[in-house]
Design an enzyme around this catalytic site. Structure first.
Site, PDB file in Angstrom:
ATOM      1  N   TRP A 118      -1.861  -1.405   8.259  1.00 17.43           N
ATOM      2  CA  TRP A 118      -0.719  -0.984   9.084  1.00 17.43           C
ATOM      3  C   TRP A 118      -0.370   0.480   8.789  1.00 17.43           C
ATOM      4  O   TRP A 118       0.026   1.220   9.692  1.00 17.43           O
ATOM      5  CB  TRP A 118       0.495  -1.874   8.774  1.00 17.43           C
ATOM      6  CG  TRP A 118       1.722  -1.497   9.549  1.00 17.43           C
ATOM      7  CD1 TRP A 118       2.080  -1.942  10.792  1.00 17.43           C
ATOM      8  CD2 TRP A 118       2.766  -0.581   9.156  1.00 17.43           C
ATOM      9  NE1 TRP A 118       3.269  -1.367  11.184  1.00 17.43           N
ATOM     10  CE2 TRP A 118       3.708  -0.531  10.199  1.00 17.43           C
ATOM     11  CE3 TRP A 118       2.979   0.190   8.017  1.00 17.43           C
ATOM     12  CZ2 TRP A 118       4.850   0.250  10.147  1.00 17.43           C
ATOM     13  CZ3 TRP A 118       4.125   0.981   7.964  1.00 17.43           C
ATOM     14  CH2 TRP A 118       5.047   1.008   9.014  1.00 17.43           C
ATOM     15  N   HIS A 119      -0.541   0.867   7.524  1.00 14.27           N
ATOM     16  CA  HIS A 119      -0.146   2.235   7.162  1.00 14.27           C
ATOM     17  C   HIS A 119      -1.070   3.297   7.735  1.00 14.27           C
ATOM     18  O   HIS A 119      -0.675   4.454   7.844  1.00 14.27           O
ATOM     19  CB  HIS A 119      -0.075   2.383   5.640  1.00 14.27           C
ATOM     20  CG  HIS A 119       1.211   1.881   5.084  1.00 14.27           C
ATOM     21  ND1 HIS A 119       1.428   0.558   4.807  1.00 14.27           N
ATOM     22  CD2 HIS A 119       2.368   2.515   4.776  1.00 14.27           C
ATOM     23  CE1 HIS A 119       2.663   0.402   4.349  1.00 14.27           C
ATOM     24  NE2 HIS A 119       3.255   1.571   4.322  1.00 14.27           N
ATOM     25  N   GLY A 120      -2.288   2.922   8.081  1.00 10.28           N
ATOM     26  CA  GLY A 120      -3.149   3.941   8.675  1.00 10.28           C
ATOM     27  C   GLY A 120      -4.545   3.431   8.946  1.00 10.28           C
ATOM     28  O   GLY A 120      -5.037   2.522   8.272  1.00 10.28           O
TER      29      GLY A 120
END
Lengths: 496, 367
Positions: free
Chosen positions: A326-328
């Site tokens: 989700w963060h990248g």
């Protein structure tokens, strides 16, 4: 639009206050929606249509789920909503990553062209928010919103639109519906609520503009120096950790403060994560709304911790893989998520009890030590470079311990690093509370109870309040000075 | 009451800020920052539908912010006095001067510069051509040890060059300069203090002559806001920019090969004074190729200077003993076909760059 920008502070906000503050209550959601759409349009242009599409899709799906509650159609509507939201994320955020990896695995000779789609601002946040809405409607936790304006105002609400906190519909449903906040006060901008919002907003802006941006410059300068030392790697890691904390928690503070100013209570997102005494505790204090989201919508539905051991481990790995991803759209974020999965499984099954029994100072050191590596993984997209940095930190590379350059920057940023280390703990707030209590007041009021039971303001408390107001004014001016001077201002979490 | 007052103060500040910004007329140039300021963008259909329009507006609002210089000074004050930072935006103040932190020494870049110099020598110069190179020390080289910040290592740089260029003569300028020979707010040296350096160059090429600066007319302009002045906000006063003339310099004939430059073919472009960069007084600013002919020179000697912006201010002085000085700036033109524009026969050749150029030699173009 950035909160810490001239356009937001000196144009958008004053006009918003005038427009929002003086319209009748029944039009407030409409005005909020219009302002929020403009806020998004200002930075993203035509990408606003994705936001409107996402709002429309989940509004319709919510109604369908409610209409066909208990039938297969409701389930189909839920699945459709999740597929569309995840599809939007996969298309705009992950398509390059997928194609790149497919090319590397199977199509080295004739690779597919990368889609190269720009990442719409805040898509990771608003898709998660709207998904939580349809899931909650399906579960019967909230009623579907029938008024599109109210629903769209929730999805697009500018304070939390682009970088959280992830506000679930259930958090603000009552406030949206009845025009009241969660504490039951009238939603109009009551002075106290507004003032508290101002206080929180200014604290957040100071964190972002003065601390996070400066530490961002420091870590970039150190990493770019080309003359690594062991100490340099540690200072760069510490400054990046503090940067990301003050950047993100500063943004959350600003969002919560703005929410208060316009009459909403948003959930807290950070609770001094660096004072944690275990990795489990850290994740109860860091990006709390995201952890809560994954817990409620992924971990618990998978069986959570109430199943056999193998499944428990599987659930943890899935959740942390997803959290990382989700963060990248990059392998380092996946690695980062899995790193935490390993630590959490380890704490759960292997060394958690030993850690709990250790002296407090050791528990802090244990947590900070493991977090140090996590921030290096988070910060380093290039996996080759990651290895270099990690071995450099551990003294396994053939580099000196320190040099003139490292020491210069340590000295130059020493005060700021010290300030950020203290500000990352509850110490300043506790100290402030003690001062107020000593003067005879409490954290909230400037009045004291006299012997006769009457509430009277005390001179010292009044002075303290005047000082606080002066501090707010001073911070506005100083932050403006930083904004005017600096072009190094991007919010890190905007890219997620 | 506290929160009511706080809210009023906060809203008041924002409203005042908005009012002042709206009431202040836009400026074209910031003289202290030596740059043109962003102007209001034209808002049309294309602008509205393009991503990033907000950034353009923000850039404009930042540049045109009411009392911008005051806020920039305030930021520096806070950085230095409260946060105790040793530099701001990579700049620091010491011994009454502003300095840019240039660090670390990029040894590969220095070696690459040397290779390019060798390439030029091999390509265009005969065996018996007189060739020399010099490194203009960054002014941070002259700060006393106690106040020194990390800087380019001059000794190491020249050692690398002498190792790479064993056949080329090295002209040391270090001993002919001191901190006072540089502007306080700029990286450049002062023309009026270059007598020793000029003579050192002449001597390098066996010219025995005396440069008497006191016999020349000195013209002054102030305030000269140097390149560093605008990037920090210090209490240091702007400099005075002095340029020298005499009958011989007045008689110099200049040919500037830059086709787009407005001020060209002059030794001193006085119209540049008070503009974005007053240092552009010298030859009207940067140019890939300039020839300076001195009809009053008795001999027929030619000097080719591969130079950066430091070369602009020393060239009129060097020209006093040469019938022609050719100024080549490889930052703006490649050297591959240089012989189509420059006659290298019997010319003295000097590579004269500042430390920053050697340390960033990728900017020296071959093509």
């Amino acid at each position: 639009m950035l909160f810490s920008s001239v356009s937001f502070l000196y144009y958008y906000l004053p006009i918003l206050f005038m427009g929002y503050g003086f319209v009748p209550r029944k039009y407030k959601n409409l005005v909020l929606l219009l302002f929020s759409l403009f806020f998004y349009f200002f930075g993203e242009g035509v990408y606003i249509f994705i936001l409107i599409f996402s709002s429309l899709v989940d509004y319709v799906h919510g109604l369908m789920i409610e209409k066909y509650r208990g039938t297969w159609q409701a389930k189909a509507a839920l699945v459709s909503s999740v597929v569309i939201n995840v599809g939007l994320l996969a298309t705009f955020k992950y398509s390059d990553f997928f194609v790149e990896n497919l090319n590397a695995l199977f199509f080295r000779e004739t690779p597919f062209a990368l889609p190269g789609l720009a990442l719409p601002l805040g898509i990771s946040f608003y898709t998660f928010q709207t998904m939580s809405y349809t899931i909650d409607v399906y579960r019967g936790d909230v009623k579907a919103q029938r008024n599109f304006v109210n629903f769209a105002a929730y999805v697009t609400m500018f304070p939390q639109l682009v970088a959280g906190p992830i506000v679930r519909y259930s958090d603000v449903a009552a406030q949206m519906e009845r025009g009241q906040n969660s504490s039951g006060n009238d939603r109009r901008a009551a002075w106290e609520q507004f003032g508290r919002g101002v206080e929180r907003f200014i604290v957040g802006m100071g964190k972002k503009v003065i601390i996070a941006n400066s530490l961002g410059e420091l870590s970039k300068t150190l990493y770019d120096s080309g003359e690594p030392t062991v100490a340099l790697y540690w200072i760069a890691m510490a400054s990046f950790s503090m940067q990301i904390y003050f950047d993100f928690s500063g943004y959350s503070d600003m969002a919560i403060g703005l929410g208060r100013m316009i009459g909403f209570s948003f959930p807290e997102n950070f609770n001094y994560p660096f004072v944690s005494q275990s990795i489990v505790e850290f994740w109860r204090r860091w990006h709390m709304t995201l952890s809560r989201w994954f817990r409620d919508y992924v971990y618990i539905p998978l069986g959570g911790g109430r199943c056999r051991l193998g499944k428990q481990i599987r659930n943890i790995v899935i959740v942390w893989f997803l959290t990382g991803f989700w963060h990248g759209a990059s392998w380092n974020f996946i690695l980062w998520g899995l790193y935490f999965a390993v630590l959490l499984v380890g704490e759960k099954l292997l060394w958690g009890r030993a850690v709990a029994k250790a002296p407090r100072v050791l528990r802090h050191m244990y947590t900070l030590f493991l977090l140090s590596f996590s921030f290096v993984i988070f910060d380093t997209v290039d996996l080759g470079l990651l290895w270099e940095r990690l071995t450099g930190m551990m003294g396994l590379a053939s580099i000196p311990f320190a040099d003139e350059f490292t020491l210069y920057y340590l000295k130059s940023y020493g005060v700021l690093l010290l300030v950020s280390a203290v500000a990352a703990t509850p110490l300043p707030v506790r100290l402030y509370g003690k001062i107020r209590t000593r003067l005879g007041g409490d954290m909230r009021s400037m009045e004291v109870v006299e012997a006769d039971g009457a509430m009277k303001p005390q001179r010292q408390l009044r002075l303290l309040d005047v000082l606080e107001i002066c501090a707010v004014a001073f911070m506005v001016v100083i932050c403006t000075a930083y904004i005017v001077d600096s072009s190094f201002n991007p919010f890190l979490y905007f890219r997620f | 009451m506290k929160y009511k007052l706080m809210s009023i103060v906060f809203c008041g500040l924002l409203l005042c800020g908005m009012g002042l910004n709206l009431a202040t007329p836009d400026r074209d140039i910031s003289y202290t920052e030596r740059r043109q300021l962003a102007q209001a963008p034209r808002i049309d259909g294309e602008f509205l539908t393009t991503r990033g329009g907000g950034e353009t507006i923000e850039e404009y609002l930042l540049d045109q912010f009411w009392n911008r210089d005051f806020f920039r000074i305030l930021k520096v004050w806070f950085d230095q006095k409260v946060l105790r930072k040793s530099d701001t935006n990579g700049l620091y103040e010491a011994e009454g001067h502003l300095f840019q932190m240039e660090y670390p020494l990029d040894e590969d870049s220095v070696r690459s510069a040397a290779q390019k110099m060798l390439d030029i020598q091999k390509k265009f110069l005969s065996q018996d051509a007189k060739v020399a190179y010099a490194v203009i020390p960054d002014k941070a080289h002259y700060i006393s040890e106690g106040t020194k910040r990390p800087s380019l290592d001059y000794e190491k740089m020249t050692a690398i060059l002498s190792e790479e260029l064993p056949e080329m003569d090295y002209l040391s300028l270090e001993e002919h300069l001191s901190l006072e020979d540089y502007y306080r707010t700029d990286l450049h040296w002062k023309q009026e203090n270059l007598a020793q350096v000029t003579q050192a160059v002449w001597e390098q090429f066996d010219i025995r002559a005396q440069l008497n600066i006191q016999d020349m007319s000195a013209h002054a302009y102030q305030p000269f806001y140097g390149a560093y002045y605008g990037r920090t906000a210090s209490s240091i006063k702007p400099d005075e920019l002095i340029w020298l003339t005499d009958e011989e310099i007045d008689g110099l004939s200049v040919k500037d090969y830059d086709e787009v430059k407005e001020s060209k073919d002059v030794v001193y472009a006085e119209e540049k004074l008070g503009g974005v960069d007053s240092y552009e007084l010298f030859f009207g600013g940067n140019s890939p190729l300039i020839t300076v002919d001195n009809p009053q020179c008795r001999g027929k000697r030619q000097l080719i200077v591969f130079r950066d912006s430091f070369g602009s201010s020393i060239a009129p002085l060097l020209a006093k003993e040469y019938s022609r000085v050719v100024l080549v700036d490889l930052r703006f033109m490649g050297y591959e076909f240089l012989d189509q524009f420059v006659d290298f026969d019997d010319a003295d050749v000097l590579f004269l760059w500042g430390q920053q150029v050697y340390n960033n030699s990728a900017m020296l173009r071959q093509r």
